[in-house]
Design a protein around this motif. Structure first.
Motif, PDB file in Angstrom:
ATOM      1  N   LYS A 127       0.920  -1.706  -0.093  1.00  0.00           N
ATOM      2  CA  LYS A 127      -0.704   0.008   0.327  1.00  0.00           C
ATOM      3  C   LYS A 127       0.365   1.203  -0.297  1.00  0.00           C
ATOM      4  O   LYS A 127       0.695   1.952  -0.574  1.00  0.00           O
ATOM      5  CB  LYS A 127      -1.243  -0.153   1.353  1.00  0.00           C
ATOM      6  CG  LYS A 127      -1.760   0.705   1.134  1.00  0.00           C
ATOM      7  CD  LYS A 127      -2.814   0.949   2.228  1.00  0.00           C
ATOM      8  CE  LYS A 127      -4.186   2.036   2.881  1.00  0.00           C
ATOM      9  NZ  LYS A 127      -4.643   2.025   3.550  1.00  0.00           N
ATOM     10  N   GLU A 128       1.773   1.226   0.973  1.00  0.00           N
ATOM     11  CA  GLU A 128       3.199   2.211   1.088  1.00  0.00           C
ATOM     12  C   GLU A 128       3.864   3.146  -0.585  1.00  0.00           C
ATOM     13  O   GLU A 128       4.145   3.635  -0.919  1.00  0.00           O
ATOM     14  CB  GLU A 128       3.888   1.713   1.757  1.00  0.00           C
ATOM     15  CG  GLU A 128       5.260   3.352   2.176  1.00  0.00           C
ATOM     16  CD  GLU A 128       6.018   2.417   3.410  1.00  0.00           C
ATOM     17  OE1 GLU A 128       7.053   3.235   3.083  1.00  0.00           O
ATOM     18  OE2 GLU A 128       5.613   2.204   4.223  1.00  0.00           O
ATOM     19  N   THR A 131       1.004   4.268  -3.070  1.00  0.00           N
ATOM     20  CA  THR A 131       0.087   5.374  -2.544  1.00  0.00           C
ATOM     21  C   THR A 131       1.542   6.428  -3.396  1.00  0.00           C
ATOM     22  O   THR A 131       1.555   7.762  -3.761  1.00  0.00           O
ATOM     23  CB  THR A 131       0.250   5.797  -1.315  1.00  0.00           C
ATOM     24  OG1 THR A 131      -0.664   4.770  -1.018  1.00  0.00           O
ATOM     25  CG2 THR A 131       0.432   7.120  -0.783  1.00  0.00           C
ATOM     26  N   GLU A 132       2.814   6.119  -2.723  1.00  0.00           N
ATOM     27  CA  GLU A 132       4.073   7.145  -3.687  1.00  0.00           C
ATOM     28  C   GLU A 132       4.045   7.013  -4.834  1.00  0.00           C
ATOM     29  O   GLU A 132       4.280   7.752  -6.064  1.00  0.00           O
ATOM     30  CB  GLU A 132       5.160   6.169  -2.672  1.00  0.00           C
ATOM     31  CG  GLU A 132       6.489   6.829  -3.063  1.00  0.00           C
ATOM     32  CD  GLU A 132       8.422   5.525  -3.048  1.00  0.00           C
ATOM     33  OE1 GLU A 132       9.166   6.362  -3.233  1.00  0.00           O
ATOM     34  OE2 GLU A 132       7.695   5.130  -2.514  1.00  0.00           O
ATOM     35  N   ILE A 134       1.563   6.271  -6.533  1.00  0.00           N
ATOM     36  CA  ILE A 134       0.580   7.424  -7.400  1.00  0.00           C
ATOM     37  C   ILE A 134       1.113   8.778  -7.737  1.00  0.00           C
ATOM     38  O   ILE A 134       1.117   9.885  -8.234  1.00  0.00           O
ATOM     39  CB  ILE A 134      -0.513   7.312  -6.699  1.00  0.00           C
ATOM     40  CG1 ILE A 134      -1.506   5.872  -7.084  1.00  0.00           C
ATOM     41  CG2 ILE A 134      -1.688   7.817  -7.155  1.00  0.00           C
ATOM     42  CD1 ILE A 134      -2.353   5.702  -5.658  1.00  0.00           C
ATOM     43  N   SER A 135       1.779   9.280  -6.289  1.00  0.00           N
ATOM     44  CA  SER A 135       2.490  10.226  -6.435  1.00  0.00           C
ATOM     45  C   SER A 135       3.304  11.199  -7.489  1.00  0.00           C
ATOM     46  O   SER A 135       3.522  12.074  -7.517  1.00  0.00           O
ATOM     47  CB  SER A 135       2.102  11.139  -5.266  1.00  0.00           C
ATOM     48  OG  SER A 135       4.459  10.132  -4.708  1.00  0.00           O
ATOM     49  N   ALA A 155      -4.555   0.645  -1.790  1.00  0.00           N
ATOM     50  CA  ALA A 155      -3.813   2.062  -1.715  1.00  0.00           C
ATOM     51  C   ALA A 155      -4.972   2.862  -2.911  1.00  0.00           C
ATOM     52  O   ALA A 155      -4.450   4.290  -2.658  1.00  0.00           O
ATOM     53  CB  ALA A 155      -2.596   2.289  -1.536  1.00  0.00           C
ATOM     54  N   ILE A 156      -4.902   2.250  -4.594  1.00  0.00           N
ATOM     55  CA  ILE A 156      -5.503   2.583  -5.929  1.00  0.00           C
ATOM     56  C   ILE A 156      -7.081   3.138  -5.552  1.00  0.00           C
ATOM     57  O   ILE A 156      -7.166   3.666  -6.440  1.00  0.00           O
ATOM     58  CB  ILE A 156      -5.251   1.622  -6.479  1.00  0.00           C
ATOM     59  CG1 ILE A 156      -3.531   1.480  -7.003  1.00  0.00           C
ATOM     60  CG2 ILE A 156      -6.145   2.353  -8.124  1.00  0.00           C
ATOM     61  CD1 ILE A 156      -3.376   0.417  -7.850  1.00  0.00           C
ATOM     62  N   GLU A 158      -8.306   3.658  -2.346  1.00  0.00           N
ATOM     63  CA  GLU A 158      -8.827   4.699  -2.275  1.00  0.00           C
ATOM     64  C   GLU A 158      -8.286   5.882  -2.293  1.00  0.00           C
ATOM     65  O   GLU A 158      -9.290   7.009  -1.597  1.00  0.00           O
ATOM     66  CB  GLU A 158      -7.869   4.669  -0.164  1.00  0.00           C
ATOM     67  CG  GLU A 158      -8.037   3.742   0.336  1.00  0.00           C
ATOM     68  CD  GLU A 158      -7.297   3.066   1.428  1.00  0.00           C
ATOM     69  OE1 GLU A 158      -6.257   4.312   1.917  1.00  0.00           O
ATOM     70  OE2 GLU A 158      -7.451   2.283   2.555  1.00  0.00           O
ATOM     71  N   TYR A 159      -7.710   6.199  -3.471  1.00  0.00           N
ATOM     72  CA  TYR A 159      -6.967   6.822  -3.786  1.00  0.00           C
ATOM     73  C   TYR A 159      -8.601   7.591  -5.314  1.00  0.00           C
ATOM     74  O   TYR A 159      -8.799   8.390  -4.929  1.00  0.00           O
ATOM     75  CB  TYR A 159      -5.760   7.323  -4.822  1.00  0.00           C
ATOM     76  CG  TYR A 159      -5.121   8.196  -5.796  1.00  0.00           C
ATOM     77  CD1 TYR A 159      -5.102   9.374  -5.238  1.00  0.00           C
ATOM     78  CD2 TYR A 159      -5.783   8.313  -6.847  1.00  0.00           C
ATOM     79  CE1 TYR A 159      -4.606  10.353  -6.152  1.00  0.00           C
ATOM     80  CE2 TYR A 159      -5.783   9.418  -8.473  1.00  0.00           C
ATOM     81  CZ  TYR A 159      -5.232  10.241  -7.383  1.00  0.00           C
ATOM     82  OH  TYR A 159      -5.019  11.606  -8.363  1.00  0.00           O
TER      83      TYR A 159
END
Length: 253
Positions: A127-128, A131-132, A134-135, A155-156, A158-159
């Protein structure tokens, strides 16, 4: 394995490379029995002193192609990502296939698709990592580790929920997982039974052992799963056409 050997079976199938040492030992003790090792290394058959071991190995490059072609068509940011669970040769092969297919298909569509450097992660960090990435602009993901992939998809999702619509996508493997997560738009599917079937045919013909049996698009062991309605009809058609090129051996040629 010893028990099956003493029961008189002609072929013994081991479902993973974690059985390599045990299979090689048994193959040395039972020279008249054929052994098939799923995801066995390409050099494993040569290590069997009686020549009675075959490795079953899905074509890693083609697996990457199946995902990469769709990623190249779907990316809008021009940046895509790959997350691996372990630093294996097969994982690296999938990454390279993914990267080259995405770049090729995107160029044909008049855009670019740059794959971020391969990321290896354990499950809690999936997940971490996602998220990174995606940023960093990644809008299409593909992975090679089930537990890590699950974290990345969380993570995807949630984004996307925070954005109010699905803007980042994931391509699953090795089963058809469409519907498991909202972000999944397609899957690369591996049919291990097709490779086992090839082994059975080889045993019947007296030819199994000492080789690598690759699972490919051509022999039906690899395929693309169902495509999500999030993928526009025009892109679906283009994607299916690329899959047919892969089967015909004309992709990227």
């Amino acid at each position: 394995i010893d028990s099956y050997c003493t029961l008189g079976y002609d072929m013994i199938y081991a479902p993973g490379n974690q059985y390599t040492d045990a299979v090689l030992q048994a193959a040395a003790e039972y020279p008249d029995i054929a052994f098939a090792l799923l995801n066995g290394a390409a050099d494993t058959p040569a290590k069997a002193e009686n020549g009675n071991v075959s490795s079953l190995l899905p074509n890693a490059t083609q697996i990457g192609w199946i995902a990469g072609a769709l990623a190249g068509l779907m990316t809008e940011t021009g940046t895509i990502a790959f997350i691996g669970g372990m630093e294996l040769d097969t994982t690296k092969g999938k990454y390279e296939g993914y990267k080259e297919a995405a770049a090729y298909v995107a160029e044909k569509a008049g855009k670019t698709a740059t794959t971020l450097d391969i990321s290896f992660s354990d499950a809690p960090k999936g997940k971490e990592f996602a998220t990174e990435l995606i940023s960093k602009g990644a809008d299409v993901f593909f992975g090679d580790a089930s537990a890590v992939d699950s974290g990345a998809r969380q993570a995807i999702d949630e984004y996307n929920a925070a954005q109010g619509s699905v803007k980042v996508f994931d391509i699953a493997q090795p089963a058809d997982l469409l519907g498991q997560n909202e972000c999944i738009i397609c899957s690369q599917v591996t049919d291990n039974s097709a490779m086992v079937g090839s082994c059975m045919e080889a045993v019947e013909a007296g030819k199994l052992g000492g080789d690598v049996i690759y699972g490919t698009l051509e022999n039906g062991a690899l395929s693309a799963g169902a495509v999500s309605d999030l993928v526009p009809a025009e892109i679906k058609d283009q994607y299916n056409a690329y899959i047919e090129e892969m089967k015909a051996g004309t992709f990227m040629k």
